[in-house]
Design a protein around this motif. Sequence first.
Motif, PDB file in Angstrom:
ATOM      1  N   LEU A 243       0.856  -1.190   0.000  1.00 12.11           N
ATOM      2  CA  LEU A 243       0.000   0.000   0.000  1.00 12.11           C
ATOM      3  C   LEU A 243       0.885   1.229   0.000  1.00 12.11           C
ATOM      4  O   LEU A 243       1.960   1.229   0.600  1.00 12.11           O
ATOM      5  N   HIS A 244       0.408   2.281  -0.671  1.00 14.65           N
ATOM      6  CA  HIS A 244       1.149   3.539  -0.708  1.00 14.65           C
ATOM      7  C   HIS A 244       0.307   4.638  -0.094  1.00 14.65           C
ATOM      8  O   HIS A 244      -0.871   4.753  -0.403  1.00 14.65           O
ATOM      9  N   ILE A 245       0.951   5.413   0.765  1.00 12.84           N
ATOM     10  CA  ILE A 245       0.276   6.565   1.365  1.00 12.84           C
ATOM     11  C   ILE A 245       1.057   7.785   0.896  1.00 12.84           C
ATOM     12  O   ILE A 245       2.258   7.896   1.154  1.00 12.84           O
ATOM     13  N   VAL A 246       0.379   8.676   0.175  1.00 12.27           N
ATOM     14  CA  VAL A 246       1.072   9.826  -0.403  1.00 12.27           C
ATOM     15  C   VAL A 246       0.648  11.085   0.334  1.00 12.27           C
ATOM     16  O   VAL A 246      -0.539  11.317   0.548  1.00 12.27           O
ATOM     17  N   PHE A 247       1.656  11.870   0.757  1.00 11.94           N
ATOM     18  CA  PHE A 247       1.361  13.147   1.421  1.00 11.94           C
ATOM     19  C   PHE A 247       2.521  14.107   1.182  1.00 11.94           C
ATOM     20  O   PHE A 247       3.606  13.691   0.760  1.00 11.94           O
ATOM     21  N   ASP A 248       2.282  15.402   1.403  1.00 15.59           N
ATOM     22  CA  ASP A 248       3.345  16.405   1.264  1.00 15.59           C
ATOM     23  C   ASP A 248       3.917  16.711   2.638  1.00 15.59           C
ATOM     24  O   ASP A 248       3.197  17.160   3.531  1.00 15.59           O
ATOM     25  N   ASP A 249       5.223  16.494   2.775  1.00 16.36           N
ATOM     26  CA  ASP A 249       5.887  16.870   4.031  1.00 16.36           C
ATOM     27  C   ASP A 249       5.864  18.395   4.131  1.00 16.36           C
ATOM     28  O   ASP A 249       6.028  19.096   3.136  1.00 16.36           O
ATOM     29  N   PHE A 250       5.665  18.930   5.346  1.00 13.09           N
ATOM     30  CA  PHE A 250       5.683  20.387   5.528  1.00 13.09           C
ATOM     31  C   PHE A 250       7.056  20.948   5.192  1.00 13.09           C
ATOM     32  O   PHE A 250       8.079  20.260   5.349  1.00 13.09           O
ATOM     33  N   GLN A 251       7.058  22.239   4.768  1.00 10.77           N
ATOM     34  CA  GLN A 251       8.321  22.856   4.326  1.00 10.77           C
ATOM     35  C   GLN A 251       9.341  22.967   5.462  1.00 10.77           C
ATOM     36  O   GLN A 251      10.532  22.825   5.239  1.00 10.77           O
ATOM     37  N   ASP A 252       8.868  23.227   6.673  1.00 12.70           N
ATOM     38  CA  ASP A 252       9.817  23.360   7.781  1.00 12.70           C
ATOM     39  C   ASP A 252      10.358  21.986   8.146  1.00 12.70           C
ATOM     40  O   ASP A 252       9.616  21.008   8.201  1.00 12.70           O
ATOM     41  N   GLU A 253      11.679  21.944   8.421  1.00 16.04           N
ATOM     42  CA  GLU A 253      12.277  20.671   8.778  1.00 16.04           C
ATOM     43  C   GLU A 253      11.928  20.338  10.231  1.00 16.04           C
ATOM     44  O   GLU A 253      11.722  21.228  11.052  1.00 16.04           O
ATOM     45  N   GLY A 254      11.850  19.057  10.524  1.00 12.27           N
ATOM     46  CA  GLY A 254      11.630  18.641  11.902  1.00 12.27           C
ATOM     47  C   GLY A 254      10.323  17.903  12.086  1.00 12.27           C
ATOM     48  O   GLY A 254       9.861  17.725  13.209  1.00 12.27           O
ATOM     49  N   ASP A 255       9.677  17.492  10.979  1.00 15.78           N
ATOM     50  CA  ASP A 255       8.443  16.733  11.105  1.00 15.78           C
ATOM     51  C   ASP A 255       8.748  15.268  11.350  1.00 15.78           C
ATOM     52  O   ASP A 255       9.691  14.718  10.790  1.00 15.78           O
ATOM     53  N   SER A 256       7.935  14.657  12.188  1.00 14.26           N
ATOM     54  CA  SER A 256       8.084  13.229  12.471  1.00 14.26           C
ATOM     55  C   SER A 256       6.723  12.571  12.389  1.00 14.26           C
ATOM     56  O   SER A 256       5.706  13.200  12.724  1.00 14.26           O
ATOM     57  N   TYR A 257       6.715  11.343  11.932  1.00 15.95           N
ATOM     58  CA  TYR A 257       5.453  10.637  11.721  1.00 15.95           C
ATOM     59  C   TYR A 257       5.457   9.272  12.393  1.00 15.95           C
ATOM     60  O   TYR A 257       6.505   8.619  12.497  1.00 15.95           O
ATOM     61  N   PHE A 258       4.266   8.873  12.816  1.00 18.02           N
ATOM     62  CA  PHE A 258       4.088   7.531  13.361  1.00 18.02           C
ATOM     63  C   PHE A 258       2.940   6.880  12.598  1.00 18.02           C
ATOM     64  O   PHE A 258       1.882   7.479  12.411  1.00 18.02           O
TER      65      PHE A 258
END
Lengths: 802, 279
Positions: free
Chosen positions: B149-164
Motif C-alpha cells: 500500500l502507498h500513502i502519499v502526502f506532502d511533508d511540511f516545508q519546515d524541517e523537523g516533522d516526524s510521523y508515526f
Amino acid sequence: MIKKGKRKVRLRWLSVTSIIILLLSYTPVVAQENYTISGKISDIDNGETLFGASVFLEGTTIGVVTNEYGFYSITAPKGEYRLLITYMGYADIKQVVNLNRNQNFNFEISETSTKLDEVEVTAEESEIAVLRKPEMSVLKMNIETVKQMPVVLGEVDILKSLQMLPGVTNNGEGTGGFHVRGGAGDQNLVLLDEAIIYNTSHMFGFFSVFNADAIKDVKLYKGGIPARYGGRVSSVLDVRQKDGNSKRFAATGGIGIISSRLALEAPLFKEKGSFLIAGRSSYANLLLKAAGEDNSVGFYDLNLKTNYKINANNRLFLSGYFGRDSFELGDTFSNSYGNATGNLRWNHIFNDKLFSNLSAVYSKYDYKLGLTFAEFDWVSSITNYNLKYDLKYYFSDKFKLDFGASGIYYEFDPGEINPTSETSAVNPLLLDRKKAIESGLYIDAEHKLTEKLTAQYGLRYSSFSRLGGQPMTEYANNQPVVYNADLGIYERGTAVGETVYEKGDAIKTFGNLEPRASLAYSINDNSSLKAGFSRVAQYIHLLSNTSSATPLDVWAPSGQYIDPQLSNQYALGYFRNFANKAYSMEAEIYYKNTDNRIDYIDGSDLIGQNTIETEILKGESRAYGLELLFRKNEGDFTGWIAYTLSKSEQRTPGGTAGGPGINDGDWYNTPYDRTHDISISGSYKLNEKWSFGTNLVFQTGRPVTYPNGQYEYEGVSIASYADRNSDRLPAYHRLDVSVNYKPNKKPDAKLKGEWVLGIYNAYNRKNAASVSFGQNIETGANEATRTAIFGIVPSITYNFKF
Amino acid sequence: MKNYIKLFLAVCTISVVSCEDVIDVDVQTDTLRLVVEASLDWEKGTTGNDQSITLRTSTPFFDTQSTDVIGAEVNVTNNSTGEVYPFTDQNNGTYTTTTFDPQIYVTYTLEIIYDGERFTAEDTLRPVPNIKEVYQDTEDGFDDETIELHIVFDDFQDEGDSYFFKFERPQDLLPTLEVGDDEFINGNEVDWWYEIDDDEDEEIKPLLPGDIVTINMHSISRPYYNYMDIVIDQLGGVGIFESTPVEVKGNCINTTDPENYAHGYFRVTQKNSVIYTVE
C-alpha cells in the motif's frame, strides 16, 4: 596553529637525527677490536628471505635473529668463531669464520625434509618461547601450522587460528574482527605488508582477508608493542606477504567448497627479482542460489608482490592487495565493500651495521550500499597515505637500535547519499569530509645489560592534527550531549552555531609521548622471566553500537569532541622450555587501562550521523588477566593447550554532559569480556600419507543485555532491558576435526596434492551468536530466540603445489 | 531513510543465519512499574473531545499477565490556557474524558497521582499533513510479487516533522508500527509504502485482495519520535548486526521518587485514519 605544530615536530626530528648521528659517529671509537658479519638468510628452494632465523656465534651469547627482510648483522671481538644458523624446520648450518675484518655472508638454507609439501611436525624456532629476547606478549604463527588446523568450510584462516591462542577471541561466529586482551576490534592495528587494513573480514566475518598462500609471516603483538608501531592501543597484527619464488616457477592452489585459490610465483630479471600473484574467489551465489534464493553473496581478492634487487645493498619491493565483497538481496539491497592497498619499499643497506627501509604506502577501505527499493545509494570510505622510514643499527653485540619516522595523511569520507532515480524521495546528502595527519617518531634500543639480563627500551612521540576545511558544530554550554535529569536520559545537545575551519587551519592537535620498555632475565638456559610496560595512543576510532562490527561502521578521527585513546599496559611473564625444547610453557599476567574510550548513549543513532559527538560519552576501560600456553613442539604429535582467565570492563561517567553516566557510572562488562577461554589444538602425523588435526574450544558466553520485564503499549509487548551487558550468552564450545591425506605420488612427481577433510563443530553444538527477545506473532507470547550460525559443517578441500 | 539502513542490517542478520530456535533463558526481573498509555490522538475532521488513558503495571518478561491500575487520579492541563481536563476512572484501568479540546502547537501536561506518588509528562500537539492518495501496487517494496500500500502526502516545508504509522489487519494478532522523519526528505512529496513479507515459515500472509487495512498516520513530537524509534527497533528482538538493546525511558516522570519512573508515554498527536480494502 598548524604551522606551530609542524615546526615543533621538525625540531624534535632534528634533535633525534642529531642524537643518531652522534651515536653513529661513535662507531669507530670502540676500545676493543671488533668486526662485523652481516648478510641475508634465505630459503634455498624458493629464495624467500627468512624472518626470525637465528644467527649465533657458537659457544657465546652473541647472536641475533634476522629481521623482516632476512637481514642480520653480528659484531664481535676479533677471533675465530663457528657461526651457527638455525631455523626450525630447516637444516642447521655451521660455518667457520675468521673475524679479522668486516665481512658479508649470505646463507641459503634448506628445509629438513626434501619433500615439498611436507607436513610440519616441528614448530618454528620463533614459536618456541624465545628466552633471551625481552620481546613478550607476542604470538607468531607458522603459516604451515595455520594450514594444518581444522577450519570452518575448509577455508584456511589466519585470524581464526590466532583465536586458538591465549588472549585472542572473537565476538561470536559470523562476526568480523578479533579482540586482544579484552580490547575492542578497532584497537587492533592490522598491517598487510605495512598497509593498514581497516576491515579484516570477508562475508561479514566468515573468512578473513588473508589468503594463506600469499602470506609468509604472521606476528601478533598483544602487548609490549615495539616503539616502531603506534596508533592502536590493543594490538598489532603484522602480516607479511611472500616475496615470490626467485629460483623457479611455482604454483600453489586449492579447490574448496566455498572458494578456490591460485598463487603463481616466478623469478624475474635473471633472478634479480621475483613476483607473486595470488587470487582467490568464492563461487558467488552458488550456495544461496542452490537454496532457491534470489540473493547472492561472494568475495574475491588479489595479492601481488614483486621485488627487484638493484645490487647487494639496494632492493625494491612493490606489493598490493585488492579485495572485494558483494552482497545482494534480490532487487532490494546491494552492498559491496573492500580494502585496497599498495606499498612501494626501498631496502637500503648503508653498511654492515645499518639497515634501512623506506616505504610509501596507500590504503583504502570503502563500502557502497544500494537500496534499490528506496531509490538511493550510500557510499563511504577511509583513505590513507603513509610515508615511513625505518632504520636498524646493529651497534654492537650488546646494543641494537631501531629508529625512524612516519607520517600518515587520512581522508575520511563518512558518507554520501545520492538518489538513484528521478522519482526518489530522498534528497542528496554529503556528510562532512574529514582530514587528518598522524605522525610518529621513535627510537628503540635492545640492550644486553649482562649475560642474563637484556632490556628493550624506547620512546615514541606521536602527534595528530585534525585538519580544517569543514565546519564544526558548536553546542549550548559546549555540551554535545546533555543529561535530562527529569527523564533520566542522555539527549543530543542544542546546536548554537558553527565554526568554519579553513583548509590551512588545524581544528585540534594532540601530541603524546609513548614510552615502551621490557626486560628479560634468563634464569638458566631453559627459563626466563620477563616484564614489560607500554603506553600507546590511538587517534582514530571505529564507531559501532552494534553487537558486532559491520562493514558499514564508520571510522572517525579525534578532534574537538573526541579525545585520543591512551592506554597503559603492564605485563609479567615466565617462559620455560622442557625436555630439550620438545615442550614449552608460557605464562603471562597483564593489566591495562585505556582512557577516553567512548561508549554510546542509549538510543544513539550512528547511521548517516554528521555530529557523532551528540551520540557518545567518554569513559575508560580496563582489562586484566592470566594467560597460560603449554606447547608440545616436536614429534608426531604436536599441539598446544591455551587457557585465559580475564576480565574486561568499562565505565562511562556523564562528564561534561552531567548526570551519572551510562549504567549509573558504574563499571560494566565490555562485550569482549570472557572469564574463561580454553583452546586445545593438536595434530598427529600417522605416516607420510595421513595426518589428523583437532581443535577444542570452550569460552564463557559473551556479555549481552537481556530484558528484565515487559509492558503492553500500542497493542504490542515492549521489553524493558536490564543494565548494559549484565547478562551473558550461553557458554560457547565446539570440537573440530580434520584429516589430511596425501595420495602416494612418485617422490619426483612435479604435482603434489593433498586432500583435507574437515568437520567443524563435530557434535553440532548450537552456539548462540545472539539471543533475541520478542513476541511470537501467532500466539503473542514472549519468547527468546537463539540464533546459531554454524551447526556441524563438513568440508573438503583439495590443495596442490607444483 | 536511516530505517532502511537499519532494515538492511536486520536483513543481513537474517540471511547469514542458518539456524534459529526458541530456547529457555533465565532473565533478571525489574521492579514492577506503572505503565502509562496516554495517547490523546485527535483525528483530523473530528472534535477530538473523547479521549481515554490506560494505566497498567509492567510484568516479568515471560509472565505477561498485567494488572489494571485502578484508583489513580488523572488530569491533563492545557499549558497555554491552564484549562484542566479531568479523566474519570472506569475501574478497569481506563480513564476517560469527553471534554478534551485539542489545539495545534499547544503543549499539554499529564498528571497522575497513584499510590501516593505523582507522575507528570508533557507533549506538544503538531498538525498532520493530509493524505493525498492511498493506492496499491506490486512494483515497489521488497518483493515485486506482493501487494504493497502507498500513502502519499506532502511533508511540511519546515524541517523537523516526524510521523508515526500504525497498520492493522483484523486477522493479525499484532499491528505493524513504523516511524519516519523528514531528515532526508524535507519538503518533498512522500510516498510511504507498507508491505507484509511473504514468509513461508510463518502463518502471516502478505496483503491479499479483500484484506481490510486500518491505517493511522500521526504527526508526532520529536521526543516521542526518539522514544518510538528505539521501541520499534527493539521490537521482535535485536540481531547481531543491530544496535545493542537499551532500556527505553518514556516521558512520565515520578516527581515523588524519580527512581520509580513509569513506562509508556504521554503523547498528544493529530492523525489521519483511513480504512483501505485491498483489491
